[in-house]
Structure formats: structure tokens, C-alpha cells
Design an enzyme around this catalytic site. Structure first.
Site, PDB file in Angstrom:
ATOM      1  N   HIS A  72       0.982  -1.791   0.197  1.00 58.15           N
ATOM      2  CA  HIS A  72       0.295  -0.132  -0.087  1.00 58.15           C
ATOM      3  C   HIS A  72       0.863   1.286  -0.346  1.00 58.15           C
ATOM      4  O   HIS A  72       1.819   1.632   0.716  1.00 58.15           O
ATOM      5  CB  HIS A  72      -0.650   0.146   1.412  1.00 58.15           C
ATOM      6  CG  HIS A  72      -2.246  -1.044   1.001  1.00 58.15           C
ATOM      7  ND1 HIS A  72      -3.346  -0.626   1.764  1.00 58.15           N
ATOM      8  CD2 HIS A  72      -2.133  -2.211   1.019  1.00 58.15           C
ATOM      9  CE1 HIS A  72      -3.988  -1.564   1.461  1.00 58.15           C
ATOM     10  NE2 HIS A  72      -3.296  -2.761   0.843  1.00 58.15           N
ATOM     11  N   TYR A 202      -8.889   5.793   8.151  1.00 52.72           N
ATOM     12  CA  TYR A 202      -9.102   5.799   8.642  1.00 52.72           C
ATOM     13  C   TYR A 202     -10.056   7.085   8.720  1.00 52.72           C
ATOM     14  O   TYR A 202      -9.851   7.902   8.661  1.00 52.72           O
ATOM     15  CB  TYR A 202      -7.643   6.276   9.573  1.00 52.72           C
ATOM     16  CG  TYR A 202      -6.376   5.591   9.519  1.00 52.72           C
ATOM     17  CD1 TYR A 202      -5.996   4.522   8.714  1.00 52.72           C
ATOM     18  CD2 TYR A 202      -6.455   4.924  10.882  1.00 52.72           C
ATOM     19  CE1 TYR A 202      -4.664   3.861   8.672  1.00 52.72           C
ATOM     20  CE2 TYR A 202      -5.440   3.792  10.819  1.00 52.72           C
ATOM     21  CZ  TYR A 202      -4.358   3.797  10.656  1.00 52.72           C
ATOM     22  OH  TYR A 202      -3.311   1.893  10.030  1.00 52.72           O
ATOM     23  N   PRO A 293      -3.261   0.437  19.373  1.00 51.75           N
ATOM     24  CA  PRO A 293      -3.449  -0.527  17.339  1.00 51.75           C
ATOM     25  C   PRO A 293      -3.203   0.287  16.650  1.00 51.75           C
ATOM     26  O   PRO A 293      -2.765  -0.053  15.285  1.00 51.75           O
ATOM     27  CB  PRO A 293      -4.637  -1.574  17.414  1.00 51.75           C
ATOM     28  CG  PRO A 293      -5.771  -1.195  18.521  1.00 51.75           C
ATOM     29  CD  PRO A 293      -5.077  -1.057  19.740  1.00 51.75           C
ATOM     30  N   LYS A 297       1.173  -0.623  15.378  1.00 50.69           N
ATOM     31  CA  LYS A 297       2.632  -0.537  15.685  1.00 50.69           C
ATOM     32  C   LYS A 297       3.886  -2.018  16.165  1.00 50.69           C
ATOM     33  O   LYS A 297       5.200  -2.201  16.309  1.00 50.69           O
ATOM     34  CB  LYS A 297       3.113   1.147  16.493  1.00 50.69           C
ATOM     35  CG  LYS A 297       3.680   2.086  15.228  1.00 50.69           C
ATOM     36  CD  LYS A 297       4.333   2.206  14.247  1.00 50.69           C
ATOM     37  CE  LYS A 297       4.424   3.037  12.901  1.00 50.69           C
ATOM     38  NZ  LYS A 297       4.522   2.729  12.019  1.00 50.69           N
ATOM     39  N   TYR A 385       4.698   6.434  10.221  1.00 56.41           N
ATOM     40  CA  TYR A 385       2.862   5.541  10.044  1.00 56.41           C
ATOM     41  C   TYR A 385       4.519   3.594   8.898  1.00 56.41           C
ATOM     42  O   TYR A 385       4.075   2.704   8.563  1.00 56.41           O
ATOM     43  CB  TYR A 385       2.593   5.276   8.932  1.00 56.41           C
ATOM     44  CG  TYR A 385       1.288   4.773   8.508  1.00 56.41           C
ATOM     45  CD1 TYR A 385      -0.205   4.699   9.494  1.00 56.41           C
ATOM     46  CD2 TYR A 385       1.183   3.836   7.489  1.00 56.41           C
ATOM     47  CE1 TYR A 385      -0.679   4.050   9.255  1.00 56.41           C
ATOM     48  CE2 TYR A 385       0.049   2.891   7.150  1.00 56.41           C
ATOM     49  CZ  TYR A 385      -0.891   2.823   8.699  1.00 56.41           C
ATOM     50  OH  TYR A 385      -1.725   2.267   7.993  1.00 56.41           O
TER      51      TYR A 385
HETATM   52  C1  DHB Z   1      -4.394  -2.943  11.176  1.00 57.03           C
HETATM   53  C2  DHB Z   1      -4.740  -2.873  12.142  1.00 57.03           C
HETATM   54  C3  DHB Z   1      -4.109  -2.114  12.611  1.00 57.03           C
HETATM   55  O1  DHB Z   1      -4.048  -1.147  13.894  1.00 57.03           O
HETATM   56  C4  DHB Z   1      -3.415  -0.158  11.720  1.00 57.03           C
HETATM   57  O2  DHB Z   1      -3.282   0.660  11.893  1.00 57.03           O
HETATM   58  C5  DHB Z   1      -4.646  -0.637  10.155  1.00 57.03           C
HETATM   59  C6  DHB Z   1      -4.311  -1.567   9.689  1.00 57.03           C
HETATM   60  C7  DHB Z   1      -4.820  -4.524  10.335  1.00 57.03           C
HETATM   61  O3  DHB Z   1      -5.716  -4.879  11.109  1.00 57.03           O
HETATM   62  O4  DHB Z   1      -5.526  -4.620   9.235  1.00 57.03           O
END
Ligand code: DHB
Length: 391
Positions: A72, A202, A293, A297, A385
């Protein structure tokens, strides 16, 4: 039994460390309370930083990731009635993330260790570690009904957030714990459905955060902010889809629905323990730190820790140089706190906090407008990121 490095925990940190050490000719034994099936089937996040991807590729773990993972180049931030793309690839000089599930990484690591004759003991119990202040620590555990003992040079504490090894560092005079709990959680689902978006979304909304991620052309991963006490069984499929749809509708996105085959609540915590070393014990991954989450990371930090630890152990075995071992904790904690700040920042910018006023909502929108409108602010997000290069 004797080995050079006894590794407690067969998650990303423990298995990657064992793999890297093997490549430089250092022996290890990995033990874990869980069964192999449990480790290979537990669903976690799925975003690999560029540094993690490069390390996997360089060390012979890249085949399935290259075949089944998805690169991505950007992410989308949805807020205030629109969707704004952050072009991570352009902003970082060609770096990207790969969407490839954590349990697939673990399958690749276990297969590589076993193919190389690695010693992995699953389903052990009653772990006890002694002698960390000498140069011959001992790890004892029960495996297949027998009490075993491993004498080693070093112990790596890679046993995740339910750690035993962290507590071997005496609290107070040596160990300090830094902790923050958030007043919300994520409701995570896996669904048989086509992707709703080419890249992750997001979403900030009046109803709270939502995240549209993916796993494959036919399996999607989606999350939405919920009460930490929420019970997944109280939510019907229709209610879940409706809630996610409402959180992205304002920005003009439409969710493609399908059969939900997995539901779980993910708790939100930030945690760091300092230092990450005590005598012959070195902690890595969630045993020493947990991030919320948002930004995915967790696995990447575990990999970054053991990348440093592997080099430090290499310098010890190859040149009797203890300098990198002595600076291990200081070195990795810089990246850990960088990731703590990033995960906290993404979380704070995108979630609805209980008691949030209209002032707070407008301030969040202003911050999101800055991040999407200013190339230097966007670059800060993109660099963090895709992950800072491994040192
Ligand atoms: C996923 C999990 C995340 O915490 C995130 O920020 C982006 C993607 C995932 O599980 O695909």
C-alpha cells in the site's frame, strides 16, 4: 541442556530473534506456553513497515509475503465530509507498507526455524528463570510431562504482554513501568466480502472512529471504536455493518458487506517498562511495551527490538564486545517512545473521547486538516506510518 540464548516466547520477537541468531551461527532454544496451532491461528494486526518487509526479504522469509501480501502506497483519512489521501510513497522517497497478517508472519518464521533444525518447544508450563546476575542463567520448564533445564549465556524475554520475564527485573530500584489506559476499545471483525477501498481508511466521525482495512480480495478486516466492556455477541451482523457504514458515510464511502466470521474486542493501552535489560536478561516486544493498535506498530516494534538485540549478541559472540548489549535498552527505547507518541497521537486525533465537547471535535478536525493540507505535516505522519529505517 545447553544453548547460547534461551528465548522465552514464540511470538514475533522470539521467533525473529531465533531466526536472525541462527543466520549468524548463534544457537537458541525457543519455549512458549501456547500450542503451535494457537500461535499460528490467533488473529492480530496486519500492517508491516518497510523495514520489517525488507528484513524478512533479506533473511529468506519473503516468499509468501511477496505472493499473498499487498503493498500500500497511501492511506486515507476520512473526516468532516471528505476523504483525504496521504501519499506515503511520495512523501517518504519510495517507502510503503505491506498488508500481510501477523499470524502469517509467524507461520513463515516457525516453518523457517523448523526447516533449519531449530529447537522450538510449544505447550510448556511452569517457567522459572534463575541466575540472571551471573554468566550462566538457567531456564526451567515442564514440556511433555518432563521437567527440563536449559543452561544458557543469555535469556531473551519475548513473552508478550502477559509476560513472566518482565517481572524478573526488580520493580522500584531498577524497573519503572509507564502506563496509560484509554476509555475505549476497538471492535474488530473479519468478513468474507470484497474490499470497500483500495487503501486503508482511518475515519473520524461524530459516532467515533472506524478503520477499513483488508486481508485479501475476498476477506476484509474492519474495526470500530467501542466501549471497552462491549460484548461481541450483543451485536448482530446487521448492527455491525450499519455502525461501520454510519461512521464513513459522511465522508462519502460505501462499505461492501458480507458474512462476518470473526469478532473480537481489542483493548487500548500504552505501556513501557524501563530499562529493558537486567543482568543477562533482555526484554523485547510486548513483554516490555504495548501500544494502542492505531497505526499497527506492535509487531514492527518487536521486530525492531530484536534486530538490535541480534546485532548486540553478534558483537558479543564474534568480538567479545559487550558495548551494544550495554546500550541495548537505551537504543531500542528511543524507537519505542517514538512509536508510543505516534500511536497515542493517531489515537487522540481520530477517536471520540467520552466527555469530548464541540471544541474538542473542531480541534481534531483542524489537526486533520493540517495533516492532510500541509506537506510537512503529512510527511511526519507518512514517515512514522511506514516506519523509520531499522538502525
Ligand atoms: C490493521 C490494524 C491496525 O491497527 C491498523 O492501524 C491498520 C490496519 C489491520 O489489522 O489490518
Amino acid at each position: 541442556m545447553r544453548t547460547q540464548v534461551a528465548i522465552v516466547g514464540a511470538g514475533p520477537a522470539g521467533l525473529m530473534l531465533s531466526h536472525l541468531l541462527h543466520l549468524r551461527g548463534v544457537e537458541s532454544v525457543v519455549i512458549d506456553l501456547r500450542s503451535r496451532a494457537d500461535i499460528e491461528e490467533t488473529i492480530k494486526a496486519g500492517v508491516l513497515e518497510q523495514g520489517t518487509v525488507d528484513l524478512m526479504t533479506r533473511t529468506g522469509l519473503g516468499d509468501r509475503m511477496q505472493r499473498d501480501g499487498f503493498v500500500h502506497h497511501g492511506i486515507n483519512l476520512a473526516f468532516n465530509g471528505g476523504i483525504h489521501r496521504i501519499d506515503m510513497h511520495d512523501l517518504t522517497g519510495g517507502r510503503a507498507v505491506t498488508v500481510y497478517a501477523q499470524h502469517e508472519v509467524l507461520k513463515d518464521l516457525i516453518a523457517a526455524r523448523l526447516a533449519a533444525g531449530g529447537d522450538l518447544r510449544f505447550g510448556i508450563s511452569d517457567t522459572a528463570v534463575e541466575g540472571l546476575d551471573g554468566d550462566r542463567p538457567v531456564v526451567r520448564f515442564t514440556h511433555e510431562g518432563r521437567r527440563e533445564e536449559i543452561e544458557c549465556d543469555f535469556v531473551a524475554g519475548c513473552d508478550g504482554s502477559r509476560t513472566y520475564t518482565r517481572f524478573l527485573i526488580p520493580e522500584g530500584e531498577i524497573r519503572t513501568d509507564f502506563f496509560r489506559q484509554y476509555p475505549f476499545a476497538w471492535f474488530g471483525i473479519l468478513a468474507e466480502a470484497p474490499p470497500s477501498s483500495d487503501e486503508l481508511i482511518y475515519a473520524h466521525s461524530d459516532r467515533g472512529f472506524a478503520l477499513i482495512s483488508t486481508r485479501s480480495p475476498s476477506v476484509q478486516r474492519l474495526y470500530f471504536q467501542c466501549d471497552p466492556e462491549a460484548n461481541p455477541d450483543d451485536w448482530s451482523e446487521a448492527q455491525i455493518w450499519d455502525e461501520i457504514q454510519q461512521r464513513v458515510a459522511g465522508a462519502g464511502a460505501t462499505i461492501k458487506t458480507g458474512t462476518i466470521f470473526q469478532k473480537a474486542i481489542l483493548q487500548f493501552r500504552s505501556f513501557v517498562c524501563e530499562p529493558m535489560q537486567y543482568g543477562r536478561l533482555f526484554l523485547a516486544g510486548d513483554a516490555a511495551h504495548t501500544v494502542p493498535p492505531t497505526g499497527a506498530k506492535g509487531l514492527n516494534l518487536a521486530v525492531a527490538d530484536v534486530h538490535v538485540l541480534d546485532r548486540a549478541l553478534g558483537a558479543f559472540y564474534e568480538a567479545k564486545d559487550t558495548g551494544l548489549l550495554e546500550s541495548y535498552s537505551r537504543t531500542v527505547l528511543r524507537r519505542v517512545w517514538r512509536a508510543q507518541h505516534f500511536s497515542w497521537w493517531m489515537t487522540s486525533m481520530l477517536h471520540r473521547f467520552s466527555g469530548a465537547t464541540d471544541f474538542d471535535l473542531r480541534r481534531q478536525i483542524a489537526e486533520l486538516e493540517m495533516v492532510t493540507g500541509s506537506s510537512s505535516a503529512a510527511r511526519t505522519l507518512a514517515e512514522n506510518y511506514v516506519g523509520l529505517p531499522l538502525t
